[in-house]
Design an enzyme around this catalytic site. Sequence first.
Site, PDB file in Angstrom:
ATOM      1  N   GLU A 139       5.580  -4.730 -40.837  1.00  0.00           N
ATOM      2  CA  GLU A 139       5.418  -6.142 -40.491  1.00  0.00           C
ATOM      3  C   GLU A 139       6.763  -6.860 -40.456  1.00  0.00           C
ATOM      4  O   GLU A 139       7.016  -7.692 -39.578  1.00  0.00           O
ATOM      5  CB  GLU A 139       4.475  -6.820 -41.483  1.00  0.00           C
ATOM      6  N   ASP A 197       8.045   0.319 -36.123  1.00  0.00           N
ATOM      7  CA  ASP A 197       7.968   1.550 -36.909  1.00  0.00           C
ATOM      8  C   ASP A 197       9.358   2.027 -37.298  1.00  0.00           C
ATOM      9  O   ASP A 197       9.611   2.403 -38.451  1.00  0.00           O
ATOM     10  CB  ASP A 197       7.266   2.655 -36.113  1.00  0.00           C
TER      11      ASP A 197
END
Length: 504
Positions: free
Chosen positions: A155, A224
Amino acid sequence: MAMLRLTGTPLIACALCVALALPVQAQSTGRYEAPGLTRSSGTPTSGGDYGLPSLTQSDSQAISGEEARLGRAWLRQFRARAPEWQDAIAQDYVESLVARLLPHSGLGNAHPIVTLVESRLLNAFAVPGGVIGVNAGLFAFAEQEAELASVIAHELGHLSQRHYARGQARTEQTQIPAMAAMLAGMLIAAGGGGDAGIAAAMGSQAAFFQDQLRYSRRFEQEADRVGLQAMADAGYEPDAMVEMFRAMQRMMSLQGGTPPEFLLTHPMTESRISDTEARASQIAVATPRDGDLEYQLVRARALQAIHSRDPRQASTRLAQDEAPAPARRYLAALIDADAGRTDRALRELDALSRMLPDLAMVPATATQVAFEAGRLDNAIARSRRQLRLMPDYVPASRLFGEALLQRDPDEAYRVLRDLAERRPEDPQVFTLLAEAAGRSGREAWGHLARAEQLQLTGRIDRAIRQLEVAKEVARQQDDRAAAIEIERRREAFLGYREALEEFQ
């Protein structure tokens, strides 16, 4: 122990909330680059510039003032309607985890606000201004600290890469409708709406993300990769992100292979998992962290809260997951305390404190047990003892101030005033401060603290009316210091109201 009042159906959907970010001004040439974002030839996409926003220049900010303004307005609206997990110990833990990851995520100068959501649904989210939300249900799903860290690091990766701003640049959407849609969806999801809440969160953005799925997938890849590197730099094994992805995949399989609508913006493909797995294997952990016992204790708190009606389920879950023995003992003490077996709970917690002298949450939990059992003098003594050794541990300070309310309101006011200065975005602290001010004869300051609590929870009109009461009391008591502070805060409150009105 104070329990969660969890509502809604059991977890049926796995979703990690897309991070929103607002448009920024022209960036300088130096850029924070998501690790490994190169063409297949191994060269950067454009002379070392991957099209990612700068987060490393001294003259730039990871989070702008406008982002902070709107993000905090969003949070106030969310607090006004969403169930909050009021657990100071869990709050402190998550804040520490976020602080550990921030410097490695390109957000080192940010000052995030963490909010815990009283929901068994698996979810975490980040919105502009550095607002980070974590559901209690995420602790139940993540068996290891590194798995939780992977969610938060991902996040933060979305935030640092300003993905919403970059996607928004391809549309004619405005900032506020998108944030309002996210607010609506998160409220539905927090209340147990599951996939319906996620769908509502996306609102008018759904068509955009379907049309721009390639960009959505790239954003996921970037988040990621930033997250993987941040994890490794913070001492977490990046393989944990792969484990979380696999677990999500298994959960979707149990739902017939149909992902919730929300995953249209977080596409969980086999190629994405393979890419993450390959990159994780190439990243070395800087300085590995020693164990995750602190996480296991917080997880025990979350499981007990989620299964408050049948705590045996929490115990069974920890046993099935082969949690460390101290975590199982800690949970047993929490269950004993909730059942009124205070002496037994305190004996176990004191034994754990001697075994684990560096874990501040254990003696703080014992203090909480004593306080909630009405043993105020014991709670005060325990707090004083812990704060002599750990003066910066926020949960201990909060418990100390709360216990002192019944014995020495004047000292309670001083303790809670100092805590409010350290935590100006914590509505629970201002609730206690208002009570301490009233009990210690500081009436104007009590009304001001109450006004702060109201504005922090989205009730801005009531907060402004409360300020007017505070102003009149200060005038009657000739409290000039209070009058000056009240007037200063009134100007800020009017600004808060303007920001909140943009979400109406």
